[in-house]
Enzyme design. Structure first.
Site, PDB file in Angstrom:
ATOM      1  N   ASP A 103      64.431  77.891  86.371  1.00  0.00           N
ATOM      2  CA  ASP A 103      63.381  77.055  85.757  1.00  0.00           C
ATOM      3  C   ASP A 103      62.695  76.051  86.698  1.00  0.00           C
ATOM      4  O   ASP A 103      62.520  74.878  86.339  1.00  0.00           O
ATOM      5  CB  ASP A 103      63.959  76.282  84.551  1.00  0.00           C
ATOM      6  N   LYS A 114      63.349  83.204  79.180  1.00  0.00           N
ATOM      7  CA  LYS A 114      64.354  82.795  78.176  1.00  0.00           C
ATOM      8  C   LYS A 114      63.809  81.678  77.291  1.00  0.00           C
ATOM      9  O   LYS A 114      62.817  81.041  77.651  1.00  0.00           O
ATOM     10  CB  LYS A 114      65.619  82.334  78.900  1.00  0.00           C
ATOM     11  N   CYS A 161      70.148  73.931  81.836  1.00  0.00           N
ATOM     12  CA  CYS A 161      70.016  75.378  82.072  1.00  0.00           C
ATOM     13  C   CYS A 161      70.819  75.874  83.268  1.00  0.00           C
ATOM     14  O   CYS A 161      71.293  77.011  83.261  1.00  0.00           O
ATOM     15  CB  CYS A 161      68.548  75.747  82.176  1.00  0.00           C
TER      16      CYS A 161
END
Ligand code: VGL
Ligand code: ZN
Length: 180
Positions: free
Chosen positions: A9, A87, A128
């Site tokens: 990310d 995701k 994450c």
């Protein structure tokens, strides 16, 4: 045994100026760029939410799919990324872990490629990165987190997350150990 770099990310909304900025999030870009050439396989996840996600009951609106905020940081050498895993793509899920990607199955992909060891970088350490690292060790991968290549939101939560990950068998390495 094959290794892969997994970048979590590293998107505009998690960098300074973004909607859910991680302090110093952009500082990891040169570290991640420098690591890419050391791995035969470079993978990345993207937080990729629909606007009506329940996720936004807990978080400010961020990384809405196909928006500039969901794009990779412009300094990232994204052309070196072999595959991107999306995701948090459903309205009903948070999708913190890269193993929850819906466009490709990360576990299956790693097994197909013969990858047994992962090196994780990215944002944010206690969300994450943590979720992806814990999923990976539980699935039997050897997991290393590159310390200079991650940043978190809250330092107390980051400390707790690091202790938990160590207990669960995640290994922490320095960028300098990989640089030679
Ligand atoms: C993340 C909070 C909300 C992350 C994603 O990428 O760590 N954190 N959505
Ligand atoms: Zn999110």
């Amino acid at each position: 045994m094959s290794k892969a770099l997994l970048i979590i990310d590293l998107q505009n909304d998690f960098c300074p100026g973004g909607k859910l900025a991680v302090p110093g999030g952009d500082e990891i870009v040169p570290v991640v760029n420098g690591l890419m050439d050391k791995f035969p396989l470079v993978l990345a996840s993207k937080d990729w939410h629909p606007e009506d996600s329940v996720h936004f009951e807990s978080w400010p609106l961020h990384c809405v799919r196909d928006t500039e905020g969901a794009a990779f940081h412009p300094g990232l050498r994204s052309e070196e990324i072999d595959k991107i895993f999306l995701k948090g793509t459903e309205s009903k899920d948070d999708g913190y872990s890269a193993f929850e990607a819906t466009n490709h199955d990360l576990e299956e992909y790693l097994k197909e490629k013969g990858v047994e060891e992962l090196y994780l970088t990215g944002l944010a350490t206690e969300y994450c990165v943590r979720a992806s690292a814990l999923d990976a060790v539980r699935k039997g991968f050897k997991v290393n987190i590159v310390l200079e290549g991650v940043r978190g939101i809250d330092s107390t939560d980051v400390e707790k997350a690091i202790e938990e990950m160590e207990r669960e068998g995640v290994n922490f390495v320095s960028y300098l150990d990989l640089a030679e």
